[in-house]
Motif scaffolding. Structure first.
Motif, mmCIF file in Angstrom:
data_model
loop_
_atom_site.group_PDB
_atom_site.id
_atom_site.type_symbol
_atom_site.label_atom_id
_atom_site.label_comp_id
_atom_site.label_asym_id
_atom_site.label_seq_id
_atom_site.Cartn_x
_atom_site.Cartn_y
_atom_site.Cartn_z
ATOM 1 N N LEU A 70 0.809 -1.225 0.000
ATOM 2 C CA LEU A 70 0.000 0.000 0.000
ATOM 3 C C LEU A 70 0.838 1.269 0.000
ATOM 4 O O LEU A 70 0.448 2.283 -0.570
ATOM 5 C CB LEU A 70 -0.914 0.005 1.234
ATOM 6 C CG LEU A 70 -1.822 -1.211 1.398
ATOM 7 C CD1 LEU A 70 -2.533 -1.165 2.746
ATOM 8 C CD2 LEU A 70 -2.843 -1.278 0.265
ATOM 9 N N GLY A 71 1.998 1.216 0.689
ATOM 10 C CA GLY A 71 2.832 2.403 0.825
ATOM 11 C C GLY A 71 4.275 2.113 0.441
ATOM 12 O O GLY A 71 4.697 0.957 0.391
ATOM 13 N N ARG A 95 1.863 6.865 -1.025
ATOM 14 C CA ARG A 95 1.031 5.741 -1.470
ATOM 15 C C ARG A 95 1.687 5.044 -2.656
ATOM 16 O O ARG A 95 2.285 5.697 -3.508
ATOM 17 C CB ARG A 95 -0.336 6.248 -1.926
ATOM 18 C CG ARG A 95 -1.190 6.749 -0.806
ATOM 19 C CD ARG A 95 -2.464 7.368 -1.339
ATOM 20 N NE ARG A 95 -3.452 6.345 -1.706
ATOM 21 C CZ ARG A 95 -4.687 6.619 -2.107
ATOM 22 N NH1 ARG A 95 -5.072 7.869 -2.233
ATOM 23 N NH2 ARG A 95 -5.521 5.652 -2.395
ATOM 24 N N CYS A 99 -2.122 1.485 -4.945
ATOM 25 C CA CYS A 99 -2.626 1.325 -3.570
ATOM 26 C C CYS A 99 -4.133 1.007 -3.563
ATOM 27 O O CYS A 99 -4.924 1.738 -4.140
ATOM 28 C CB CYS A 99 -2.370 2.621 -2.797
ATOM 29 S SG CYS A 99 -3.011 2.625 -1.121
ATOM 30 N N CYS A 106 -7.750 8.255 2.544
ATOM 31 C CA CYS A 106 -6.531 9.077 2.600
ATOM 32 C C CYS A 106 -6.871 10.558 2.436
ATOM 33 O O CYS A 106 -5.971 11.387 2.290
ATOM 34 C CB CYS A 106 -5.541 8.646 1.527
ATOM 35 S SG CYS A 106 -5.000 6.939 1.686
ATOM 36 N N THR A 111 -0.301 10.472 0.341
ATOM 37 C CA THR A 111 0.364 9.678 1.377
ATOM 38 C C THR A 111 -0.689 8.826 2.071
ATOM 39 O O THR A 111 -1.884 9.073 1.943
ATOM 40 C CB THR A 111 1.040 10.590 2.410
ATOM 41 O OG1 THR A 111 0.083 11.537 2.881
ATOM 42 C CG2 THR A 111 2.229 11.319 1.805
ATOM 43 N N ILE A 112 -0.204 7.819 2.815
ATOM 44 C CA ILE A 112 -1.120 6.940 3.546
ATOM 45 C C ILE A 112 -0.546 6.654 4.924
ATOM 46 O O ILE A 112 0.678 6.484 5.065
ATOM 47 C CB ILE A 112 -1.374 5.639 2.755
ATOM 48 C CG1 ILE A 112 -2.403 4.754 3.486
ATOM 49 C CG2 ILE A 112 -0.073 4.859 2.505
ATOM 50 C CD1 ILE A 112 -2.954 3.623 2.629
#
Ligand code: TXA
Ligand code: MG
Length: 311
Positions: A70-71, A95, A99, A106, A111-112
């Motif tokens: 995911l990141g 991310r 993702c 988010c 970003t996550i």
């Protein structure tokens, strides 16, 4: 600590798969969980929290391996994850391009926030469900964070499918939130880990504004929301040539996009970020947004649009 029977874990995973909300125990505080890949389920979280605002949520996963899907983890992010996961640390990282977590979870950021919780019952739910679970602390905005299943029932009993009772949260404070881009780590929120513990692994942590100064190449890395390139025209009725229309409600069936043709604000919230991105990708001269009632989630939608409309 009560591990809870297997049937409860499977019932929680099944409710999540149906797009419902579930109260979940973690070692920090109880979370109000939803399938992080399912935008309408995530919209229900915001609708339930009261005074709704599209703050970005933490996505919970069972392992670092699941997090890496995911990141993007720099060596420093990996080091922090290896030192503190499973545990009370949330890492904010860029991310992955593919993702699976929805844009709404988010809040439209690139970003996550990711966390591998250590609570054994939460670990079982994550493994049974097999997908990331978005979960803010299960308190109504402005109320203290819940550390027992009873607290969750008091606040959300009528809005959740069930709450898993994992006993009192042992940490009792929310996770520490650290943003990592490359070799820079920024402390966004103090919580279940002290600065000293974090710095023993990461070296000195930047304060949010210091990082913006230290890294002008990535300005506002901390909370830069997705803003369309095209100007936004709010409360519009129709699009002119070259413009793209995002409608709301049954009167906008001919529009390029419709946040919800039935006029459902939860559905509209679920579609908002993805439709803004899709409209922007058509490189219009402007994106026209239909009027949206400012009740319930409409308030958060209006707030988000007003900020996106600022030049
Ligand atoms: O201990 C916890 O962290 C609990 C349990 C349930 O895991 N969860 C929690 O979530 O406290 P919440 O939604 O109440 O707080 C999430 C925090 C917020 O301060 C939010 O702004 C920040 O994480 N956050 C999430 N995603 C972010 C992002 N992409 N960039 C910056 N901050 C982010
Ligand atoms: Mg909270």
């Amino acid at each position: 600590m009560d591990q809870g029977p297997l049937e409860d874990v499977l019932a929680a995973a099944a409710a999540l798969a149906r797009g419902e909300l579930v109260g979940l125990p973690t070692e920090t505080v109880y979370g109000l969980g939803a399938d992080a890949t399912h935008a309408e389920a995530v919209a229900k979280i915001f609708a339930s929290k009261g005074r709704p605002h599209f703050n970005p949520l933490i996505s919970h996963i069972a392992s670092l391996e699941a997090a890496e899907a995911l990141g993007v983890f720099s060596p420093l992010a990996q080091k922090l994850a290896e030192a503190f996961w499973p545990g009370p640390l949330s890492l904010v990282v860029p991310r992955q391009p593919d993702c699976a977590v929805c844009d709404l979870a988010c809040a439209g950021l690139d970003t996550i926030a990711l966390r591998v919780p250590s609570h054994p019952l939460m670990q079982k739910v994550l493994r049974a469900f097999g997908k990331p679970i978005a979960a803010p602390s299960a308190n109504v905005s402005g109320r203290p964070s819940p550390t027992t299943a009873g607290h969750v029932l008091e606040e959300f009993g009528d809005r959740i499918a069930l709450v898993l009772d994992g006993g009192p949260s042992v940490v009792g404070l929310e996770s520490a939130v650290v943003a990592v881009t490359g070799d820079q780590a920024t402390l966004l929120r103090l919580g279940g880990l002290s600065r000293t513990e974090l710095e023993a692994v990461a070296g000195p942590l930047l304060a949010p504004d210091a990082s913006a100064k230290a890294a002008p190449a990535s300005p506002g890395m901390v909370l830069r929301h997705y803003a369309p390139r095209a100007p936004l025209r709010l409360h519009g009725a129709t699009a002119e040539a070259g413009e793209v229309m995002i409608g709301f409600g049954p009167g906008f069936d001919g529009a390029d996009f419709n946040l919800s043709s039935s006029g459902d604000l939860v559905e509209a919230a679920a579609n908002l970020f993805a439709m803004l991105r899709a409209a922007d990708a058509m490189t219009p001269s402007a994106i026209v947004i239909a009027p949206i009632p400012e009740t319930g989630l409409g308030e958060a939608i209006a707030d988000r649009l007003a900020r996106a409309a600022e030049p």
